[in-house]
Design an enzyme around this catalytic site. Sequence first.
Site, PDB file in Angstrom:
ATOM      1  N   GLY A   2      56.335 -21.526  34.564  1.00  0.00           N
ATOM      2  CA  GLY A   2      57.195 -21.672  33.401  1.00  0.00           C
ATOM      3  C   GLY A   2      56.492 -22.482  32.326  1.00  0.00           C
ATOM      4  O   GLY A   2      55.536 -23.217  32.584  1.00  0.00           O
ATOM      5  N   CYS A   3      56.985 -22.357  31.104  1.00  0.00           N
ATOM      6  CA  CYS A   3      56.327 -23.055  29.991  1.00  0.00           C
ATOM      7  C   CYS A   3      56.452 -24.573  30.125  1.00  0.00           C
ATOM      8  O   CYS A   3      55.463 -25.304  29.953  1.00  0.00           O
ATOM      9  CB  CYS A   3      56.892 -22.577  28.652  1.00  0.00           C
ATOM     10  SG  CYS A   3      58.677 -22.773  28.463  1.00  0.00           S
ATOM     11  N   PHE A   4      57.646 -25.073  30.452  1.00  0.00           N
ATOM     12  CA  PHE A   4      57.799 -26.523  30.608  1.00  0.00           C
ATOM     13  C   PHE A   4      56.962 -27.059  31.769  1.00  0.00           C
ATOM     14  O   PHE A   4      56.271 -28.083  31.618  1.00  0.00           O
ATOM     15  CB  PHE A   4      59.266 -26.897  30.798  1.00  0.00           C
ATOM     16  CG  PHE A   4      60.112 -26.767  29.563  1.00  0.00           C
ATOM     17  CD1 PHE A   4      59.741 -27.373  28.374  1.00  0.00           C
ATOM     18  CD2 PHE A   4      61.294 -26.039  29.591  1.00  0.00           C
ATOM     19  CE1 PHE A   4      60.526 -27.261  27.233  1.00  0.00           C
ATOM     20  CE2 PHE A   4      62.090 -25.922  28.464  1.00  0.00           C
ATOM     21  CZ  PHE A   4      61.702 -26.528  27.275  1.00  0.00           C
ATOM     22  N   ALA A  26      53.159 -27.427  30.759  1.00  0.00           N
ATOM     23  CA  ALA A  26      52.828 -28.610  29.957  1.00  0.00           C
ATOM     24  C   ALA A  26      53.025 -29.895  30.747  1.00  0.00           C
ATOM     25  O   ALA A  26      52.182 -30.807  30.697  1.00  0.00           O
ATOM     26  CB  ALA A  26      53.680 -28.630  28.690  1.00  0.00           C
ATOM     27  N   GLU A  63      55.576 -26.094  21.888  1.00  0.00           N
ATOM     28  CA  GLU A  63      56.233 -26.969  22.861  1.00  0.00           C
ATOM     29  C   GLU A  63      55.463 -28.281  22.970  1.00  0.00           C
ATOM     30  O   GLU A  63      54.228 -28.281  23.010  1.00  0.00           O
ATOM     31  CB  GLU A  63      56.265 -26.269  24.219  1.00  0.00           C
ATOM     32  CG  GLU A  63      56.930 -27.057  25.326  1.00  0.00           C
ATOM     33  CD  GLU A  63      56.983 -26.228  26.590  1.00  0.00           C
ATOM     34  OE1 GLU A  63      57.593 -25.137  26.571  1.00  0.00           O
ATOM     35  OE2 GLU A  63      56.387 -26.640  27.600  1.00  0.00           O
TER      36      GLU A  63
END
Length: 338
Positions: A152-154, A157, A242
């Site tokens: 996932g993107c979160f 990061a 993000e």
Amino acid sequence: MRSSGTPKRILVAGAAGFGGAITCALVHRHPGLELAAATARSDAGARLDEVYPHHRVPVVLEELDLDRHADGIDAAVVAYPHGASAPVVAGLRERGVPVVDFSADFRLRDLQTYERWYVPHVAPQLLEEAVYGLPELYRDELRGAGLIANPGCFPTAALLALAPVARAGLVADVVIDAKTGVSGAGRGASWRTHFSRVDENVDAYGIDGHRHLPEIQQELGVLGATAPVTFIPHLLPLDQGELVSCYVTTSRPVTQADVDELFATAYDAEPFVEVVATSPGVRDVRDTNYARLTARADERTGKVLVFCAIDNVYKGAASQAVQNLNLALGLPETAGLR
């Protein structure tokens, strides 16, 4: 699989979504890949360069037919939502096709955890095969992998921000404050992502528990950090981008020199991670596969502060999928991404 000298033929299923469309563009321009087919559930029959003119990919979106589309391809990217992805992935794996999956269906190793946060799993037999697709942590396992769970993107990061301190046993507690643009919610319209609500506004969401939390906890645990994690995302009036701000309560005192050494050791050789002196912003990484990090030892509070900016639909989805394809297919890891 065909000979190593010819481009690898790639199917992108779910090509009408934001991440799927960018994947098509990256594959289309990749020196070692060929876009064999692009399929869509709602836009079948339309040209991709009409749905997304700025990507300029001159292919017609087709309705997925696994028997036809799996024939003669070297790998597939499945850009479907959770739940819808698993049966397609299972069908491709039954036909021997390596898959990079965008959804959460194969990220969580524990079936009960997945079903608590998502939906009943229709292909749990594939969980053991799946490799978590964060190259900076799992590069060796991704080489030649048959099923890759694109993060996932979160979590992408957050884990890049926290991996060096987690490995060092420094995480006693961590708060992750995340901010993202509306593209992270996908193409489907909703009141939360409506222009009238998002414009000139910032708000927190998922405060009772966001689905990316167990993914972050799982991977921090693999790195040796089992401390409590507080994760709160915020929606910003941005298209894409993000930034995660991580506030780590450390298990022992550390200096800035300690922090610098940890992050240099972790990332000096990484092709897509930049450790910089000033706080990163989302414009710094827009439309790229880069993660840009800053880490600080705060002597006043005794905490370590880490900031990481990525493009949520590139490093947080599409370009990371291509990085994973490169590794799985034996291509140069940076091919088509610089």
